[in-house]
Write a protein that holds these residues in place. Structure first.
Motif, PDB file in Angstrom:
ATOM      1  N   PHE A  64       9.326  17.997 -14.740  1.00  0.00           N
ATOM      2  CA  PHE A  64      10.006  17.956 -16.031  1.00  0.00           C
ATOM      3  C   PHE A  64       9.249  18.752 -17.093  1.00  0.00           C
ATOM      4  O   PHE A  64       9.855  19.331 -17.982  1.00  0.00           O
ATOM      5  CB  PHE A  64      10.222  16.506 -16.482  1.00  0.00           C
ATOM      6  CG  PHE A  64      11.348  15.837 -15.750  1.00  0.00           C
ATOM      7  CD1 PHE A  64      12.653  16.268 -15.903  1.00  0.00           C
ATOM      8  CD2 PHE A  64      11.095  14.798 -14.886  1.00  0.00           C
ATOM      9  CE1 PHE A  64      13.689  15.676 -15.226  1.00  0.00           C
ATOM     10  CE2 PHE A  64      12.118  14.174 -14.197  1.00  0.00           C
ATOM     11  CZ  PHE A  64      13.433  14.620 -14.367  1.00  0.00           C
ATOM     12  N   ARG A  65       7.947  18.795 -16.991  1.00  0.00           N
ATOM     13  CA  ARG A  65       7.164  19.600 -17.937  1.00  0.00           C
ATOM     14  C   ARG A  65       7.478  21.082 -17.746  1.00  0.00           C
ATOM     15  O   ARG A  65       7.617  21.835 -18.700  1.00  0.00           O
ATOM     16  CB  ARG A  65       5.679  19.335 -17.756  1.00  0.00           C
ATOM     17  CG  ARG A  65       4.839  20.149 -18.718  1.00  0.00           C
ATOM     18  CD  ARG A  65       3.461  19.659 -18.777  1.00  0.00           C
ATOM     19  NE  ARG A  65       3.463  18.490 -19.664  1.00  0.00           N
ATOM     20  CZ  ARG A  65       2.370  17.862 -20.038  1.00  0.00           C
ATOM     21  NH1 ARG A  65       1.214  18.230 -19.586  1.00  0.00           N
ATOM     22  NH2 ARG A  65       2.434  16.851 -20.857  1.00  0.00           N
ATOM     23  N   VAL A  66       7.589  21.520 -16.494  1.00  0.00           N
ATOM     24  CA  VAL A  66       7.940  22.917 -16.208  1.00  0.00           C
ATOM     25  C   VAL A  66       9.327  23.221 -16.738  1.00  0.00           C
ATOM     26  O   VAL A  66       9.561  24.299 -17.312  1.00  0.00           O
ATOM     27  CB  VAL A  66       7.849  23.198 -14.690  1.00  0.00           C
ATOM     28  CG1 VAL A  66       8.476  24.530 -14.338  1.00  0.00           C
ATOM     29  CG2 VAL A  66       6.395  23.173 -14.248  1.00  0.00           C
ATOM     30  N   LEU A  67      10.256  22.301 -16.576  1.00  0.00           N
ATOM     31  CA  LEU A  67      11.604  22.521 -17.139  1.00  0.00           C
ATOM     32  C   LEU A  67      11.545  22.669 -18.643  1.00  0.00           C
ATOM     33  O   LEU A  67      12.287  23.457 -19.228  1.00  0.00           O
ATOM     34  CB  LEU A  67      12.526  21.362 -16.767  1.00  0.00           C
ATOM     35  CG  LEU A  67      12.972  21.282 -15.324  1.00  0.00           C
ATOM     36  CD1 LEU A  67      13.860  20.066 -15.124  1.00  0.00           C
ATOM     37  CD2 LEU A  67      13.699  22.531 -14.889  1.00  0.00           C
ATOM     38  N   ILE A  93       6.730  14.430 -10.286  1.00  0.00           N
ATOM     39  CA  ILE A  93       7.975  14.372 -11.069  1.00  0.00           C
ATOM     40  C   ILE A  93       7.702  14.754 -12.519  1.00  0.00           C
ATOM     41  O   ILE A  93       8.463  15.522 -13.125  1.00  0.00           O
ATOM     42  CB  ILE A  93       8.597  12.973 -10.961  1.00  0.00           C
ATOM     43  CG1 ILE A  93       9.081  12.726  -9.534  1.00  0.00           C
ATOM     44  CG2 ILE A  93       9.738  12.806 -11.948  1.00  0.00           C
ATOM     45  CD1 ILE A  93       9.511  11.308  -9.258  1.00  0.00           C
ATOM     46  N   LEU A  94       6.618  14.234 -13.093  1.00  0.00           N
ATOM     47  CA  LEU A  94       6.283  14.576 -14.478  1.00  0.00           C
ATOM     48  C   LEU A  94       5.999  16.064 -14.630  1.00  0.00           C
ATOM     49  O   LEU A  94       6.420  16.684 -15.617  1.00  0.00           O
ATOM     50  CB  LEU A  94       5.087  13.748 -14.943  1.00  0.00           C
ATOM     51  CG  LEU A  94       5.325  12.248 -15.092  1.00  0.00           C
ATOM     52  CD1 LEU A  94       4.021  11.547 -15.457  1.00  0.00           C
ATOM     53  CD2 LEU A  94       6.401  11.964 -16.106  1.00  0.00           C
ATOM     54  N   LYS A 142       0.830  -1.207   0.000  1.00  0.00           N
ATOM     55  CA  LYS A 142       0.000   0.000   0.000  1.00  0.00           C
ATOM     56  C   LYS A 142       0.865   1.258   0.000  1.00  0.00           C
ATOM     57  O   LYS A 142       0.522   2.247  -0.652  1.00  0.00           O
ATOM     58  CB  LYS A 142      -0.927   0.004   1.206  1.00  0.00           C
ATOM     59  CG  LYS A 142      -2.029  -1.009   1.115  1.00  0.00           C
ATOM     60  CD  LYS A 142      -2.874  -1.024   2.377  1.00  0.00           C
ATOM     61  CE  LYS A 142      -3.902  -2.133   2.356  1.00  0.00           C
ATOM     62  NZ  LYS A 142      -4.670  -2.201   3.603  1.00  0.00           N
ATOM     63  N   GLU A 143       1.995   1.218   0.710  1.00  0.00           N
ATOM     64  CA  GLU A 143       2.900   2.376   0.713  1.00  0.00           C
ATOM     65  C   GLU A 143       3.492   2.609  -0.672  1.00  0.00           C
ATOM     66  O   GLU A 143       3.579   3.752  -1.128  1.00  0.00           O
ATOM     67  CB  GLU A 143       4.012   2.157   1.735  1.00  0.00           C
ATOM     68  CG  GLU A 143       3.542   2.209   3.170  1.00  0.00           C
ATOM     69  CD  GLU A 143       4.593   1.793   4.174  1.00  0.00           C
ATOM     70  OE1 GLU A 143       5.696   1.363   3.764  1.00  0.00           O
ATOM     71  OE2 GLU A 143       4.322   1.885   5.382  1.00  0.00           O
ATOM     72  N   PHE A 144       3.896   1.534  -1.361  1.00  0.00           N
ATOM     73  CA  PHE A 144       4.400   1.664  -2.732  1.00  0.00           C
ATOM     74  C   PHE A 144       3.327   2.274  -3.629  1.00  0.00           C
ATOM     75  O   PHE A 144       3.598   3.189  -4.405  1.00  0.00           O
ATOM     76  CB  PHE A 144       4.791   0.286  -3.292  1.00  0.00           C
ATOM     77  CG  PHE A 144       6.214  -0.095  -3.104  1.00  0.00           C
ATOM     78  CD1 PHE A 144       7.139   0.120  -4.111  1.00  0.00           C
ATOM     79  CD2 PHE A 144       6.635  -0.693  -1.937  1.00  0.00           C
ATOM     80  CE1 PHE A 144       8.455  -0.255  -3.954  1.00  0.00           C
ATOM     81  CE2 PHE A 144       7.939  -1.070  -1.768  1.00  0.00           C
ATOM     82  CZ  PHE A 144       8.860  -0.852  -2.774  1.00  0.00           C
ATOM     83  N   LEU A 145       2.123   1.741  -3.539  1.00  0.00           N
ATOM     84  CA  LEU A 145       1.033   2.207  -4.387  1.00  0.00           C
ATOM     85  C   LEU A 145       0.695   3.662  -4.112  1.00  0.00           C
ATOM     86  O   LEU A 145       0.536   4.462  -5.035  1.00  0.00           O
ATOM     87  CB  LEU A 145      -0.193   1.314  -4.165  1.00  0.00           C
ATOM     88  CG  LEU A 145      -1.318   1.416  -5.170  1.00  0.00           C
ATOM     89  CD1 LEU A 145      -0.820   1.121  -6.574  1.00  0.00           C
ATOM     90  CD2 LEU A 145      -2.421   0.447  -4.796  1.00  0.00           C
ATOM     91  N   PHE A 146       0.610   4.037  -2.853  1.00  0.00           N
ATOM     92  CA  PHE A 146       0.318   5.413  -2.468  1.00  0.00           C
ATOM     93  C   PHE A 146       1.401   6.364  -2.989  1.00  0.00           C
ATOM     94  O   PHE A 146       1.107   7.407  -3.563  1.00  0.00           O
ATOM     95  CB  PHE A 146       0.212   5.517  -0.945  1.00  0.00           C
ATOM     96  CG  PHE A 146      -0.077   6.898  -0.449  1.00  0.00           C
ATOM     97  CD1 PHE A 146      -1.358   7.419  -0.507  1.00  0.00           C
ATOM     98  CD2 PHE A 146       0.934   7.687   0.075  1.00  0.00           C
ATOM     99  CE1 PHE A 146      -1.629   8.698  -0.051  1.00  0.00           C
ATOM    100  CE2 PHE A 146       0.677   8.964   0.530  1.00  0.00           C
ATOM    101  CZ  PHE A 146      -0.609   9.471   0.464  1.00  0.00           C
ATOM    102  N   THR A 147       2.658   5.965  -2.801  1.00  0.00           N
ATOM    103  CA  THR A 147       3.777   6.798  -3.270  1.00  0.00           C
ATOM    104  C   THR A 147       3.746   6.945  -4.775  1.00  0.00           C
ATOM    105  O   THR A 147       3.951   8.038  -5.304  1.00  0.00           O
ATOM    106  CB  THR A 147       5.112   6.172  -2.830  1.00  0.00           C
ATOM    107  OG1 THR A 147       5.101   6.039  -1.414  1.00  0.00           O
ATOM    108  CG2 THR A 147       6.287   7.024  -3.241  1.00  0.00           C
ATOM    109  N   CYS A 148       3.470   5.856  -5.461  1.00  0.00           N
ATOM    110  CA  CYS A 148       3.436   5.887  -6.925  1.00  0.00           C
ATOM    111  C   CYS A 148       2.351   6.824  -7.426  1.00  0.00           C
ATOM    112  O   CYS A 148       2.567   7.595  -8.353  1.00  0.00           O
ATOM    113  CB  CYS A 148       3.187   4.477  -7.444  1.00  0.00           C
ATOM    114  SG  CYS A 148       2.887   4.402  -9.196  1.00  0.00           S
TER     115      CYS A 148
END
Length: 67
Positions: free
Chosen positions: A60-63, A56-57, A43-49
């Motif tokens: 990179f879009r702002v960059l 993060i996306l 659940k922690e992996f899923l929540f973080t994902c």
């Protein structure tokens, strides 16, 4: 007195090779943790994902806007 039987978690009965394959393919979602019986960590992996990848996306879009 007879020796007490140790109770082993279900994770020891799972195939480690399948868990490794799951970790390499869909590990970011924590599927391998669910397979191994570690529901809390899964659940922690899923929540973080769900929350970290869009951040993060967006970063990179702002960059990309400034280049």
């Amino acid at each position: 007195m007879a020796p007490a039987k140790s109770i082993q978690p279900a994770a020891t009965k799972r195939n480690k090779y399948i868990a490794s394959l799951l970790a390499l393919t869909v590990g970011i979602f924590g599927i391998h943790q669910f397979y191994l019986g570690n529901k809390k960590v899964g659940k922690e992996f899923l929540f973080t994902c769900i929350f970290i990848i869009p951040i993060i996306l967006a970063f990179f879009r702002v960059l990309g806007y400034y280049s």
